[in-house]
Design a protein around this motif. Structure first.
Motif, mmCIF file in Angstrom:
data_model
loop_
_atom_site.group_PDB
_atom_site.id
_atom_site.type_symbol
_atom_site.label_atom_id
_atom_site.label_comp_id
_atom_site.label_asym_id
_atom_site.label_seq_id
_atom_site.Cartn_x
_atom_site.Cartn_y
_atom_site.Cartn_z
ATOM 1 N N SER A 72 1.095 -1.103 -0.053
ATOM 2 C CA SER A 72 0.167 -0.069 0.067
ATOM 3 C C SER A 72 0.837 1.086 0.044
ATOM 4 C CB SER A 72 -0.909 0.203 1.136
ATOM 5 O OG SER A 72 -1.862 -1.223 1.270
ATOM 6 N N ALA A 73 1.772 1.290 0.975
ATOM 7 C CA ALA A 73 2.916 2.339 1.053
ATOM 8 C C ALA A 73 3.587 2.613 -0.245
ATOM 9 C CB ALA A 73 3.869 2.146 1.976
ATOM 10 N N ARG A 74 4.012 1.604 -0.957
ATOM 11 C CA ARG A 74 4.620 1.651 -2.437
ATOM 12 C C ARG A 74 3.694 2.280 -3.404
ATOM 13 N NH1 ARG A 74 3.836 -1.493 -6.508
ATOM 14 N NH2 ARG A 74 5.367 -1.522 -8.172
ATOM 15 N N LEU A 75 2.328 1.871 -3.324
ATOM 16 C CA LEU A 75 1.391 2.382 -4.256
ATOM 17 C C LEU A 75 1.031 3.944 -4.209
ATOM 18 C CD1 LEU A 75 -0.743 1.760 -6.746
ATOM 19 C CD2 LEU A 75 -2.066 1.057 -4.752
ATOM 20 N N TRP A 76 0.996 4.400 -2.905
ATOM 21 C CA TRP A 76 0.507 5.672 -2.302
ATOM 22 C C TRP A 76 1.730 6.473 -2.792
ATOM 23 C CZ3 TRP A 76 -0.933 3.802 3.101
ATOM 24 C CH2 TRP A 76 -2.444 3.349 2.908
ATOM 25 N N LEU A 77 3.212 5.918 -2.873
ATOM 26 C CA LEU A 77 4.179 6.843 -3.048
ATOM 27 C C LEU A 77 4.254 7.050 -4.668
ATOM 28 C CD1 LEU A 77 6.690 5.412 -0.636
ATOM 29 C CD2 LEU A 77 5.712 7.836 -0.530
ATOM 30 N N ILE A 78 3.911 6.143 -5.270
ATOM 31 C CA ILE A 78 3.981 6.122 -6.844
ATOM 32 C C ILE A 78 2.779 7.027 -7.232
ATOM 33 C CG2 ILE A 78 3.176 4.608 -8.927
ATOM 34 C CD1 ILE A 78 4.680 2.358 -7.635
ATOM 35 N N GLU A 79 1.757 6.857 -6.485
ATOM 36 C CA GLU A 79 0.741 8.087 -7.122
ATOM 37 C C GLU A 79 0.916 9.222 -6.298
ATOM 38 O OE1 GLU A 79 -2.617 6.145 -4.807
ATOM 39 O OE2 GLU A 79 -2.990 4.897 -6.432
ATOM 40 N N GLY A 80 2.180 9.671 -5.643
ATOM 41 C CA GLY A 80 2.625 11.077 -5.599
ATOM 42 C C GLY A 80 2.088 11.654 -4.189
ATOM 43 N N ILE A 81 1.698 10.646 -3.355
ATOM 44 C CA ILE A 81 1.119 10.918 -2.108
ATOM 45 C C ILE A 81 2.519 11.447 -1.171
ATOM 46 C CG2 ILE A 81 -0.193 10.239 0.046
ATOM 47 C CD1 ILE A 81 -1.888 8.780 -1.696
ATOM 48 N N ARG A 82 2.518 12.358 -0.458
ATOM 49 C CA ARG A 82 3.638 12.910 0.381
ATOM 50 C C ARG A 82 3.837 11.873 1.343
ATOM 51 N NH1 ARG A 82 2.249 16.357 3.668
ATOM 52 N NH2 ARG A 82 4.111 17.133 4.070
ATOM 53 N N MET A 83 5.152 11.685 1.909
ATOM 54 C CA MET A 83 5.574 10.591 2.693
ATOM 55 C C MET A 83 5.020 10.731 3.975
ATOM 56 S SD MET A 83 7.880 8.110 2.783
ATOM 57 C CE MET A 83 9.037 7.347 4.019
ATOM 58 N N ASP A 84 4.723 11.975 4.442
ATOM 59 C CA ASP A 84 4.241 12.272 5.772
ATOM 60 C C ASP A 84 2.838 11.581 5.953
ATOM 61 O OD1 ASP A 84 6.530 13.378 6.852
ATOM 62 O OD2 ASP A 84 5.895 15.583 6.763
ATOM 63 N N ASP A 85 2.082 11.982 4.762
ATOM 64 C CA ASP A 85 0.731 11.320 4.589
ATOM 65 C C ASP A 85 0.388 9.895 4.517
ATOM 66 O OD1 ASP A 85 -0.413 13.933 4.614
ATOM 67 O OD2 ASP A 85 -0.222 14.072 2.332
ATOM 68 N N VAL A 86 1.335 9.398 3.837
ATOM 69 C CA VAL A 86 1.595 7.849 3.906
ATOM 70 C C VAL A 86 1.743 7.304 5.268
ATOM 71 C CG1 VAL A 86 2.961 5.785 3.206
ATOM 72 C CG2 VAL A 86 2.573 7.674 1.550
ATOM 73 N N ILE A 87 2.545 7.897 6.020
ATOM 74 C CA ILE A 87 2.869 7.459 7.434
ATOM 75 C C ILE A 87 1.497 7.419 8.228
ATOM 76 C CG2 ILE A 87 4.025 7.994 9.611
ATOM 77 C CD1 ILE A 87 6.516 8.763 7.970
#
Length: 315
Positions: A263-278
């Motif tokens: 999920s984290a990888r997918l969110w980062l690929i989609e451009g979601i900020r690191m803080d928001d992924v956490i």
């Protein structure tokens, strides 16, 4: 039998301390609880009563930590301090106990209870743990060594050696082994989120891959990534993966970890900020883990996903 009971209780508690006993039968009747001093329990007449109750069908337990003087209940707010860490190993007990003994992440246990054939309760006498750190360490111990994740409360009860486990026919007499008489501190437990992940996942990386072949874990990763990318609910996906990988030491933890990293990888690929992924990872597991552990785990998982992308692993 009485000597076995006395030996265990005097090793675990000090004279004058208040302890909680629980007597619970295998029938649907309400359990009996007694909050008394250690010295009262050790009196011959009290031990006679406990032995009678055990012979007539009651299982005998004691709370792992002493209670505040004057307490009348075994609630968390009545616990005086953290005297023990513990893990309840109910599945594949001999192998998991052997792994625990061989690990350099934890010190030698103070007590190993054989609660029934192939099932164990392991205790460490400790000092310097507050309740938050105790709970966090208990959860990590359960994850790392395949213990019961429900047995992580400071008011948890344990079986008393010498008495019979009435769950079985014939009943099994609970025994105790005392590998070490040291009292351990938090620094003696070298176990954190990263350590647990390494312990559980080190065998998932093949030492020598055959061309064109994929490990089970790589196949799981590909499937999970595909399902998440197509909108599959993460909770349902976690349950399905845990069911598929019952061969794992801790299938649920493995599934949670795999789904969360993907999920984290997918969110980062989609451009979601690191803080928001956490934050999203923390929100997903906030009801399953204590706050400090949940936050540290979310940061570590997000960083792992980021490293995967940087090394183009599993992309």
């Amino acid at each position: 039998m009485y000597e076995t009971v006395r030996d265990f209780l005097t090793r675990c508690f000090a004279s004058g301390e208040t302890i909680a006993l629980l007597l619970r039968g295998e029938s649907a009747g309400a359990p009996t609880q007694r909050v008394v001093t250690l010295d009262k329990v050790l009196a011959p007449r009290y031990l006679d009563w406990l032995a009678h109750e055990n012979r007539t069908g009651a299982n005998i337990y004691v709370a792992a930590n002493p209670l505040r003087p004057g307490s009348r209940r075994r609630t968390k707010d009545c616990v005086a301090f953290a005297r023990h860490l513990y893990i309840d190993i109910d599945t594949d007990g001999d192998a998991r106990l052997a792994a625990l003994r061989a690990s350099d992440a934890v010190p030698a246990p103070t007590v190993v209870l054989s609660s029934s054939p192939g099932k164990y309760q392991v205790l460490w006498a400790v000092d310097g743990f507050d309740f938050a750190r105790q709970e966090q360490t208990l959860k990590l111990l359960a994850i790392a060594f395949g213990g019961d994740p429900a047995c992580t409360d400071c008011n948890r009860v344990l079986r008393i050696p010498g008495f019979l486990n009435r769950k079985y026919d014939p009943a099994h007499r609970v025994t105790a082994e005392y590998p070490c008489d040291s009292v351990w501190t938090p620094d003696d437990f070298r176990i954190d989120v990263a350590t647990v992940d390494a312990m559980l996942f080190e065998h998932d990386v093949p030492l020598r891959k055959q061309p064109g072949k994929h490990s089970h874990s790589e196949s799981d990763w590909a499937w999970v990534s595909h399902e998440l990318a197509h909108g599959k609910d993460a909770v349902k996906l976690t349950g399905e993966l845990a069911s598929r990988r019952a061969d794992k030491p801790n299938p649920l933890y493995y599934a949670q970890r795999t789904v969360d990293v993907a999920s984290a990888r997918l969110w980062l690929i989609e451009g979601i900020r690191m803080d928001d992924v956490i934050t999203m990872l923390e929100s997903r597991r906030r009801f399953e883990l204590p706050a400090a552990l949940c936050s540290a785990r979310a940061r570590e998982i997000a960083a792992t996903a980021q490293r995967m992308m940087a090394h183009k692993k599993y992309v």
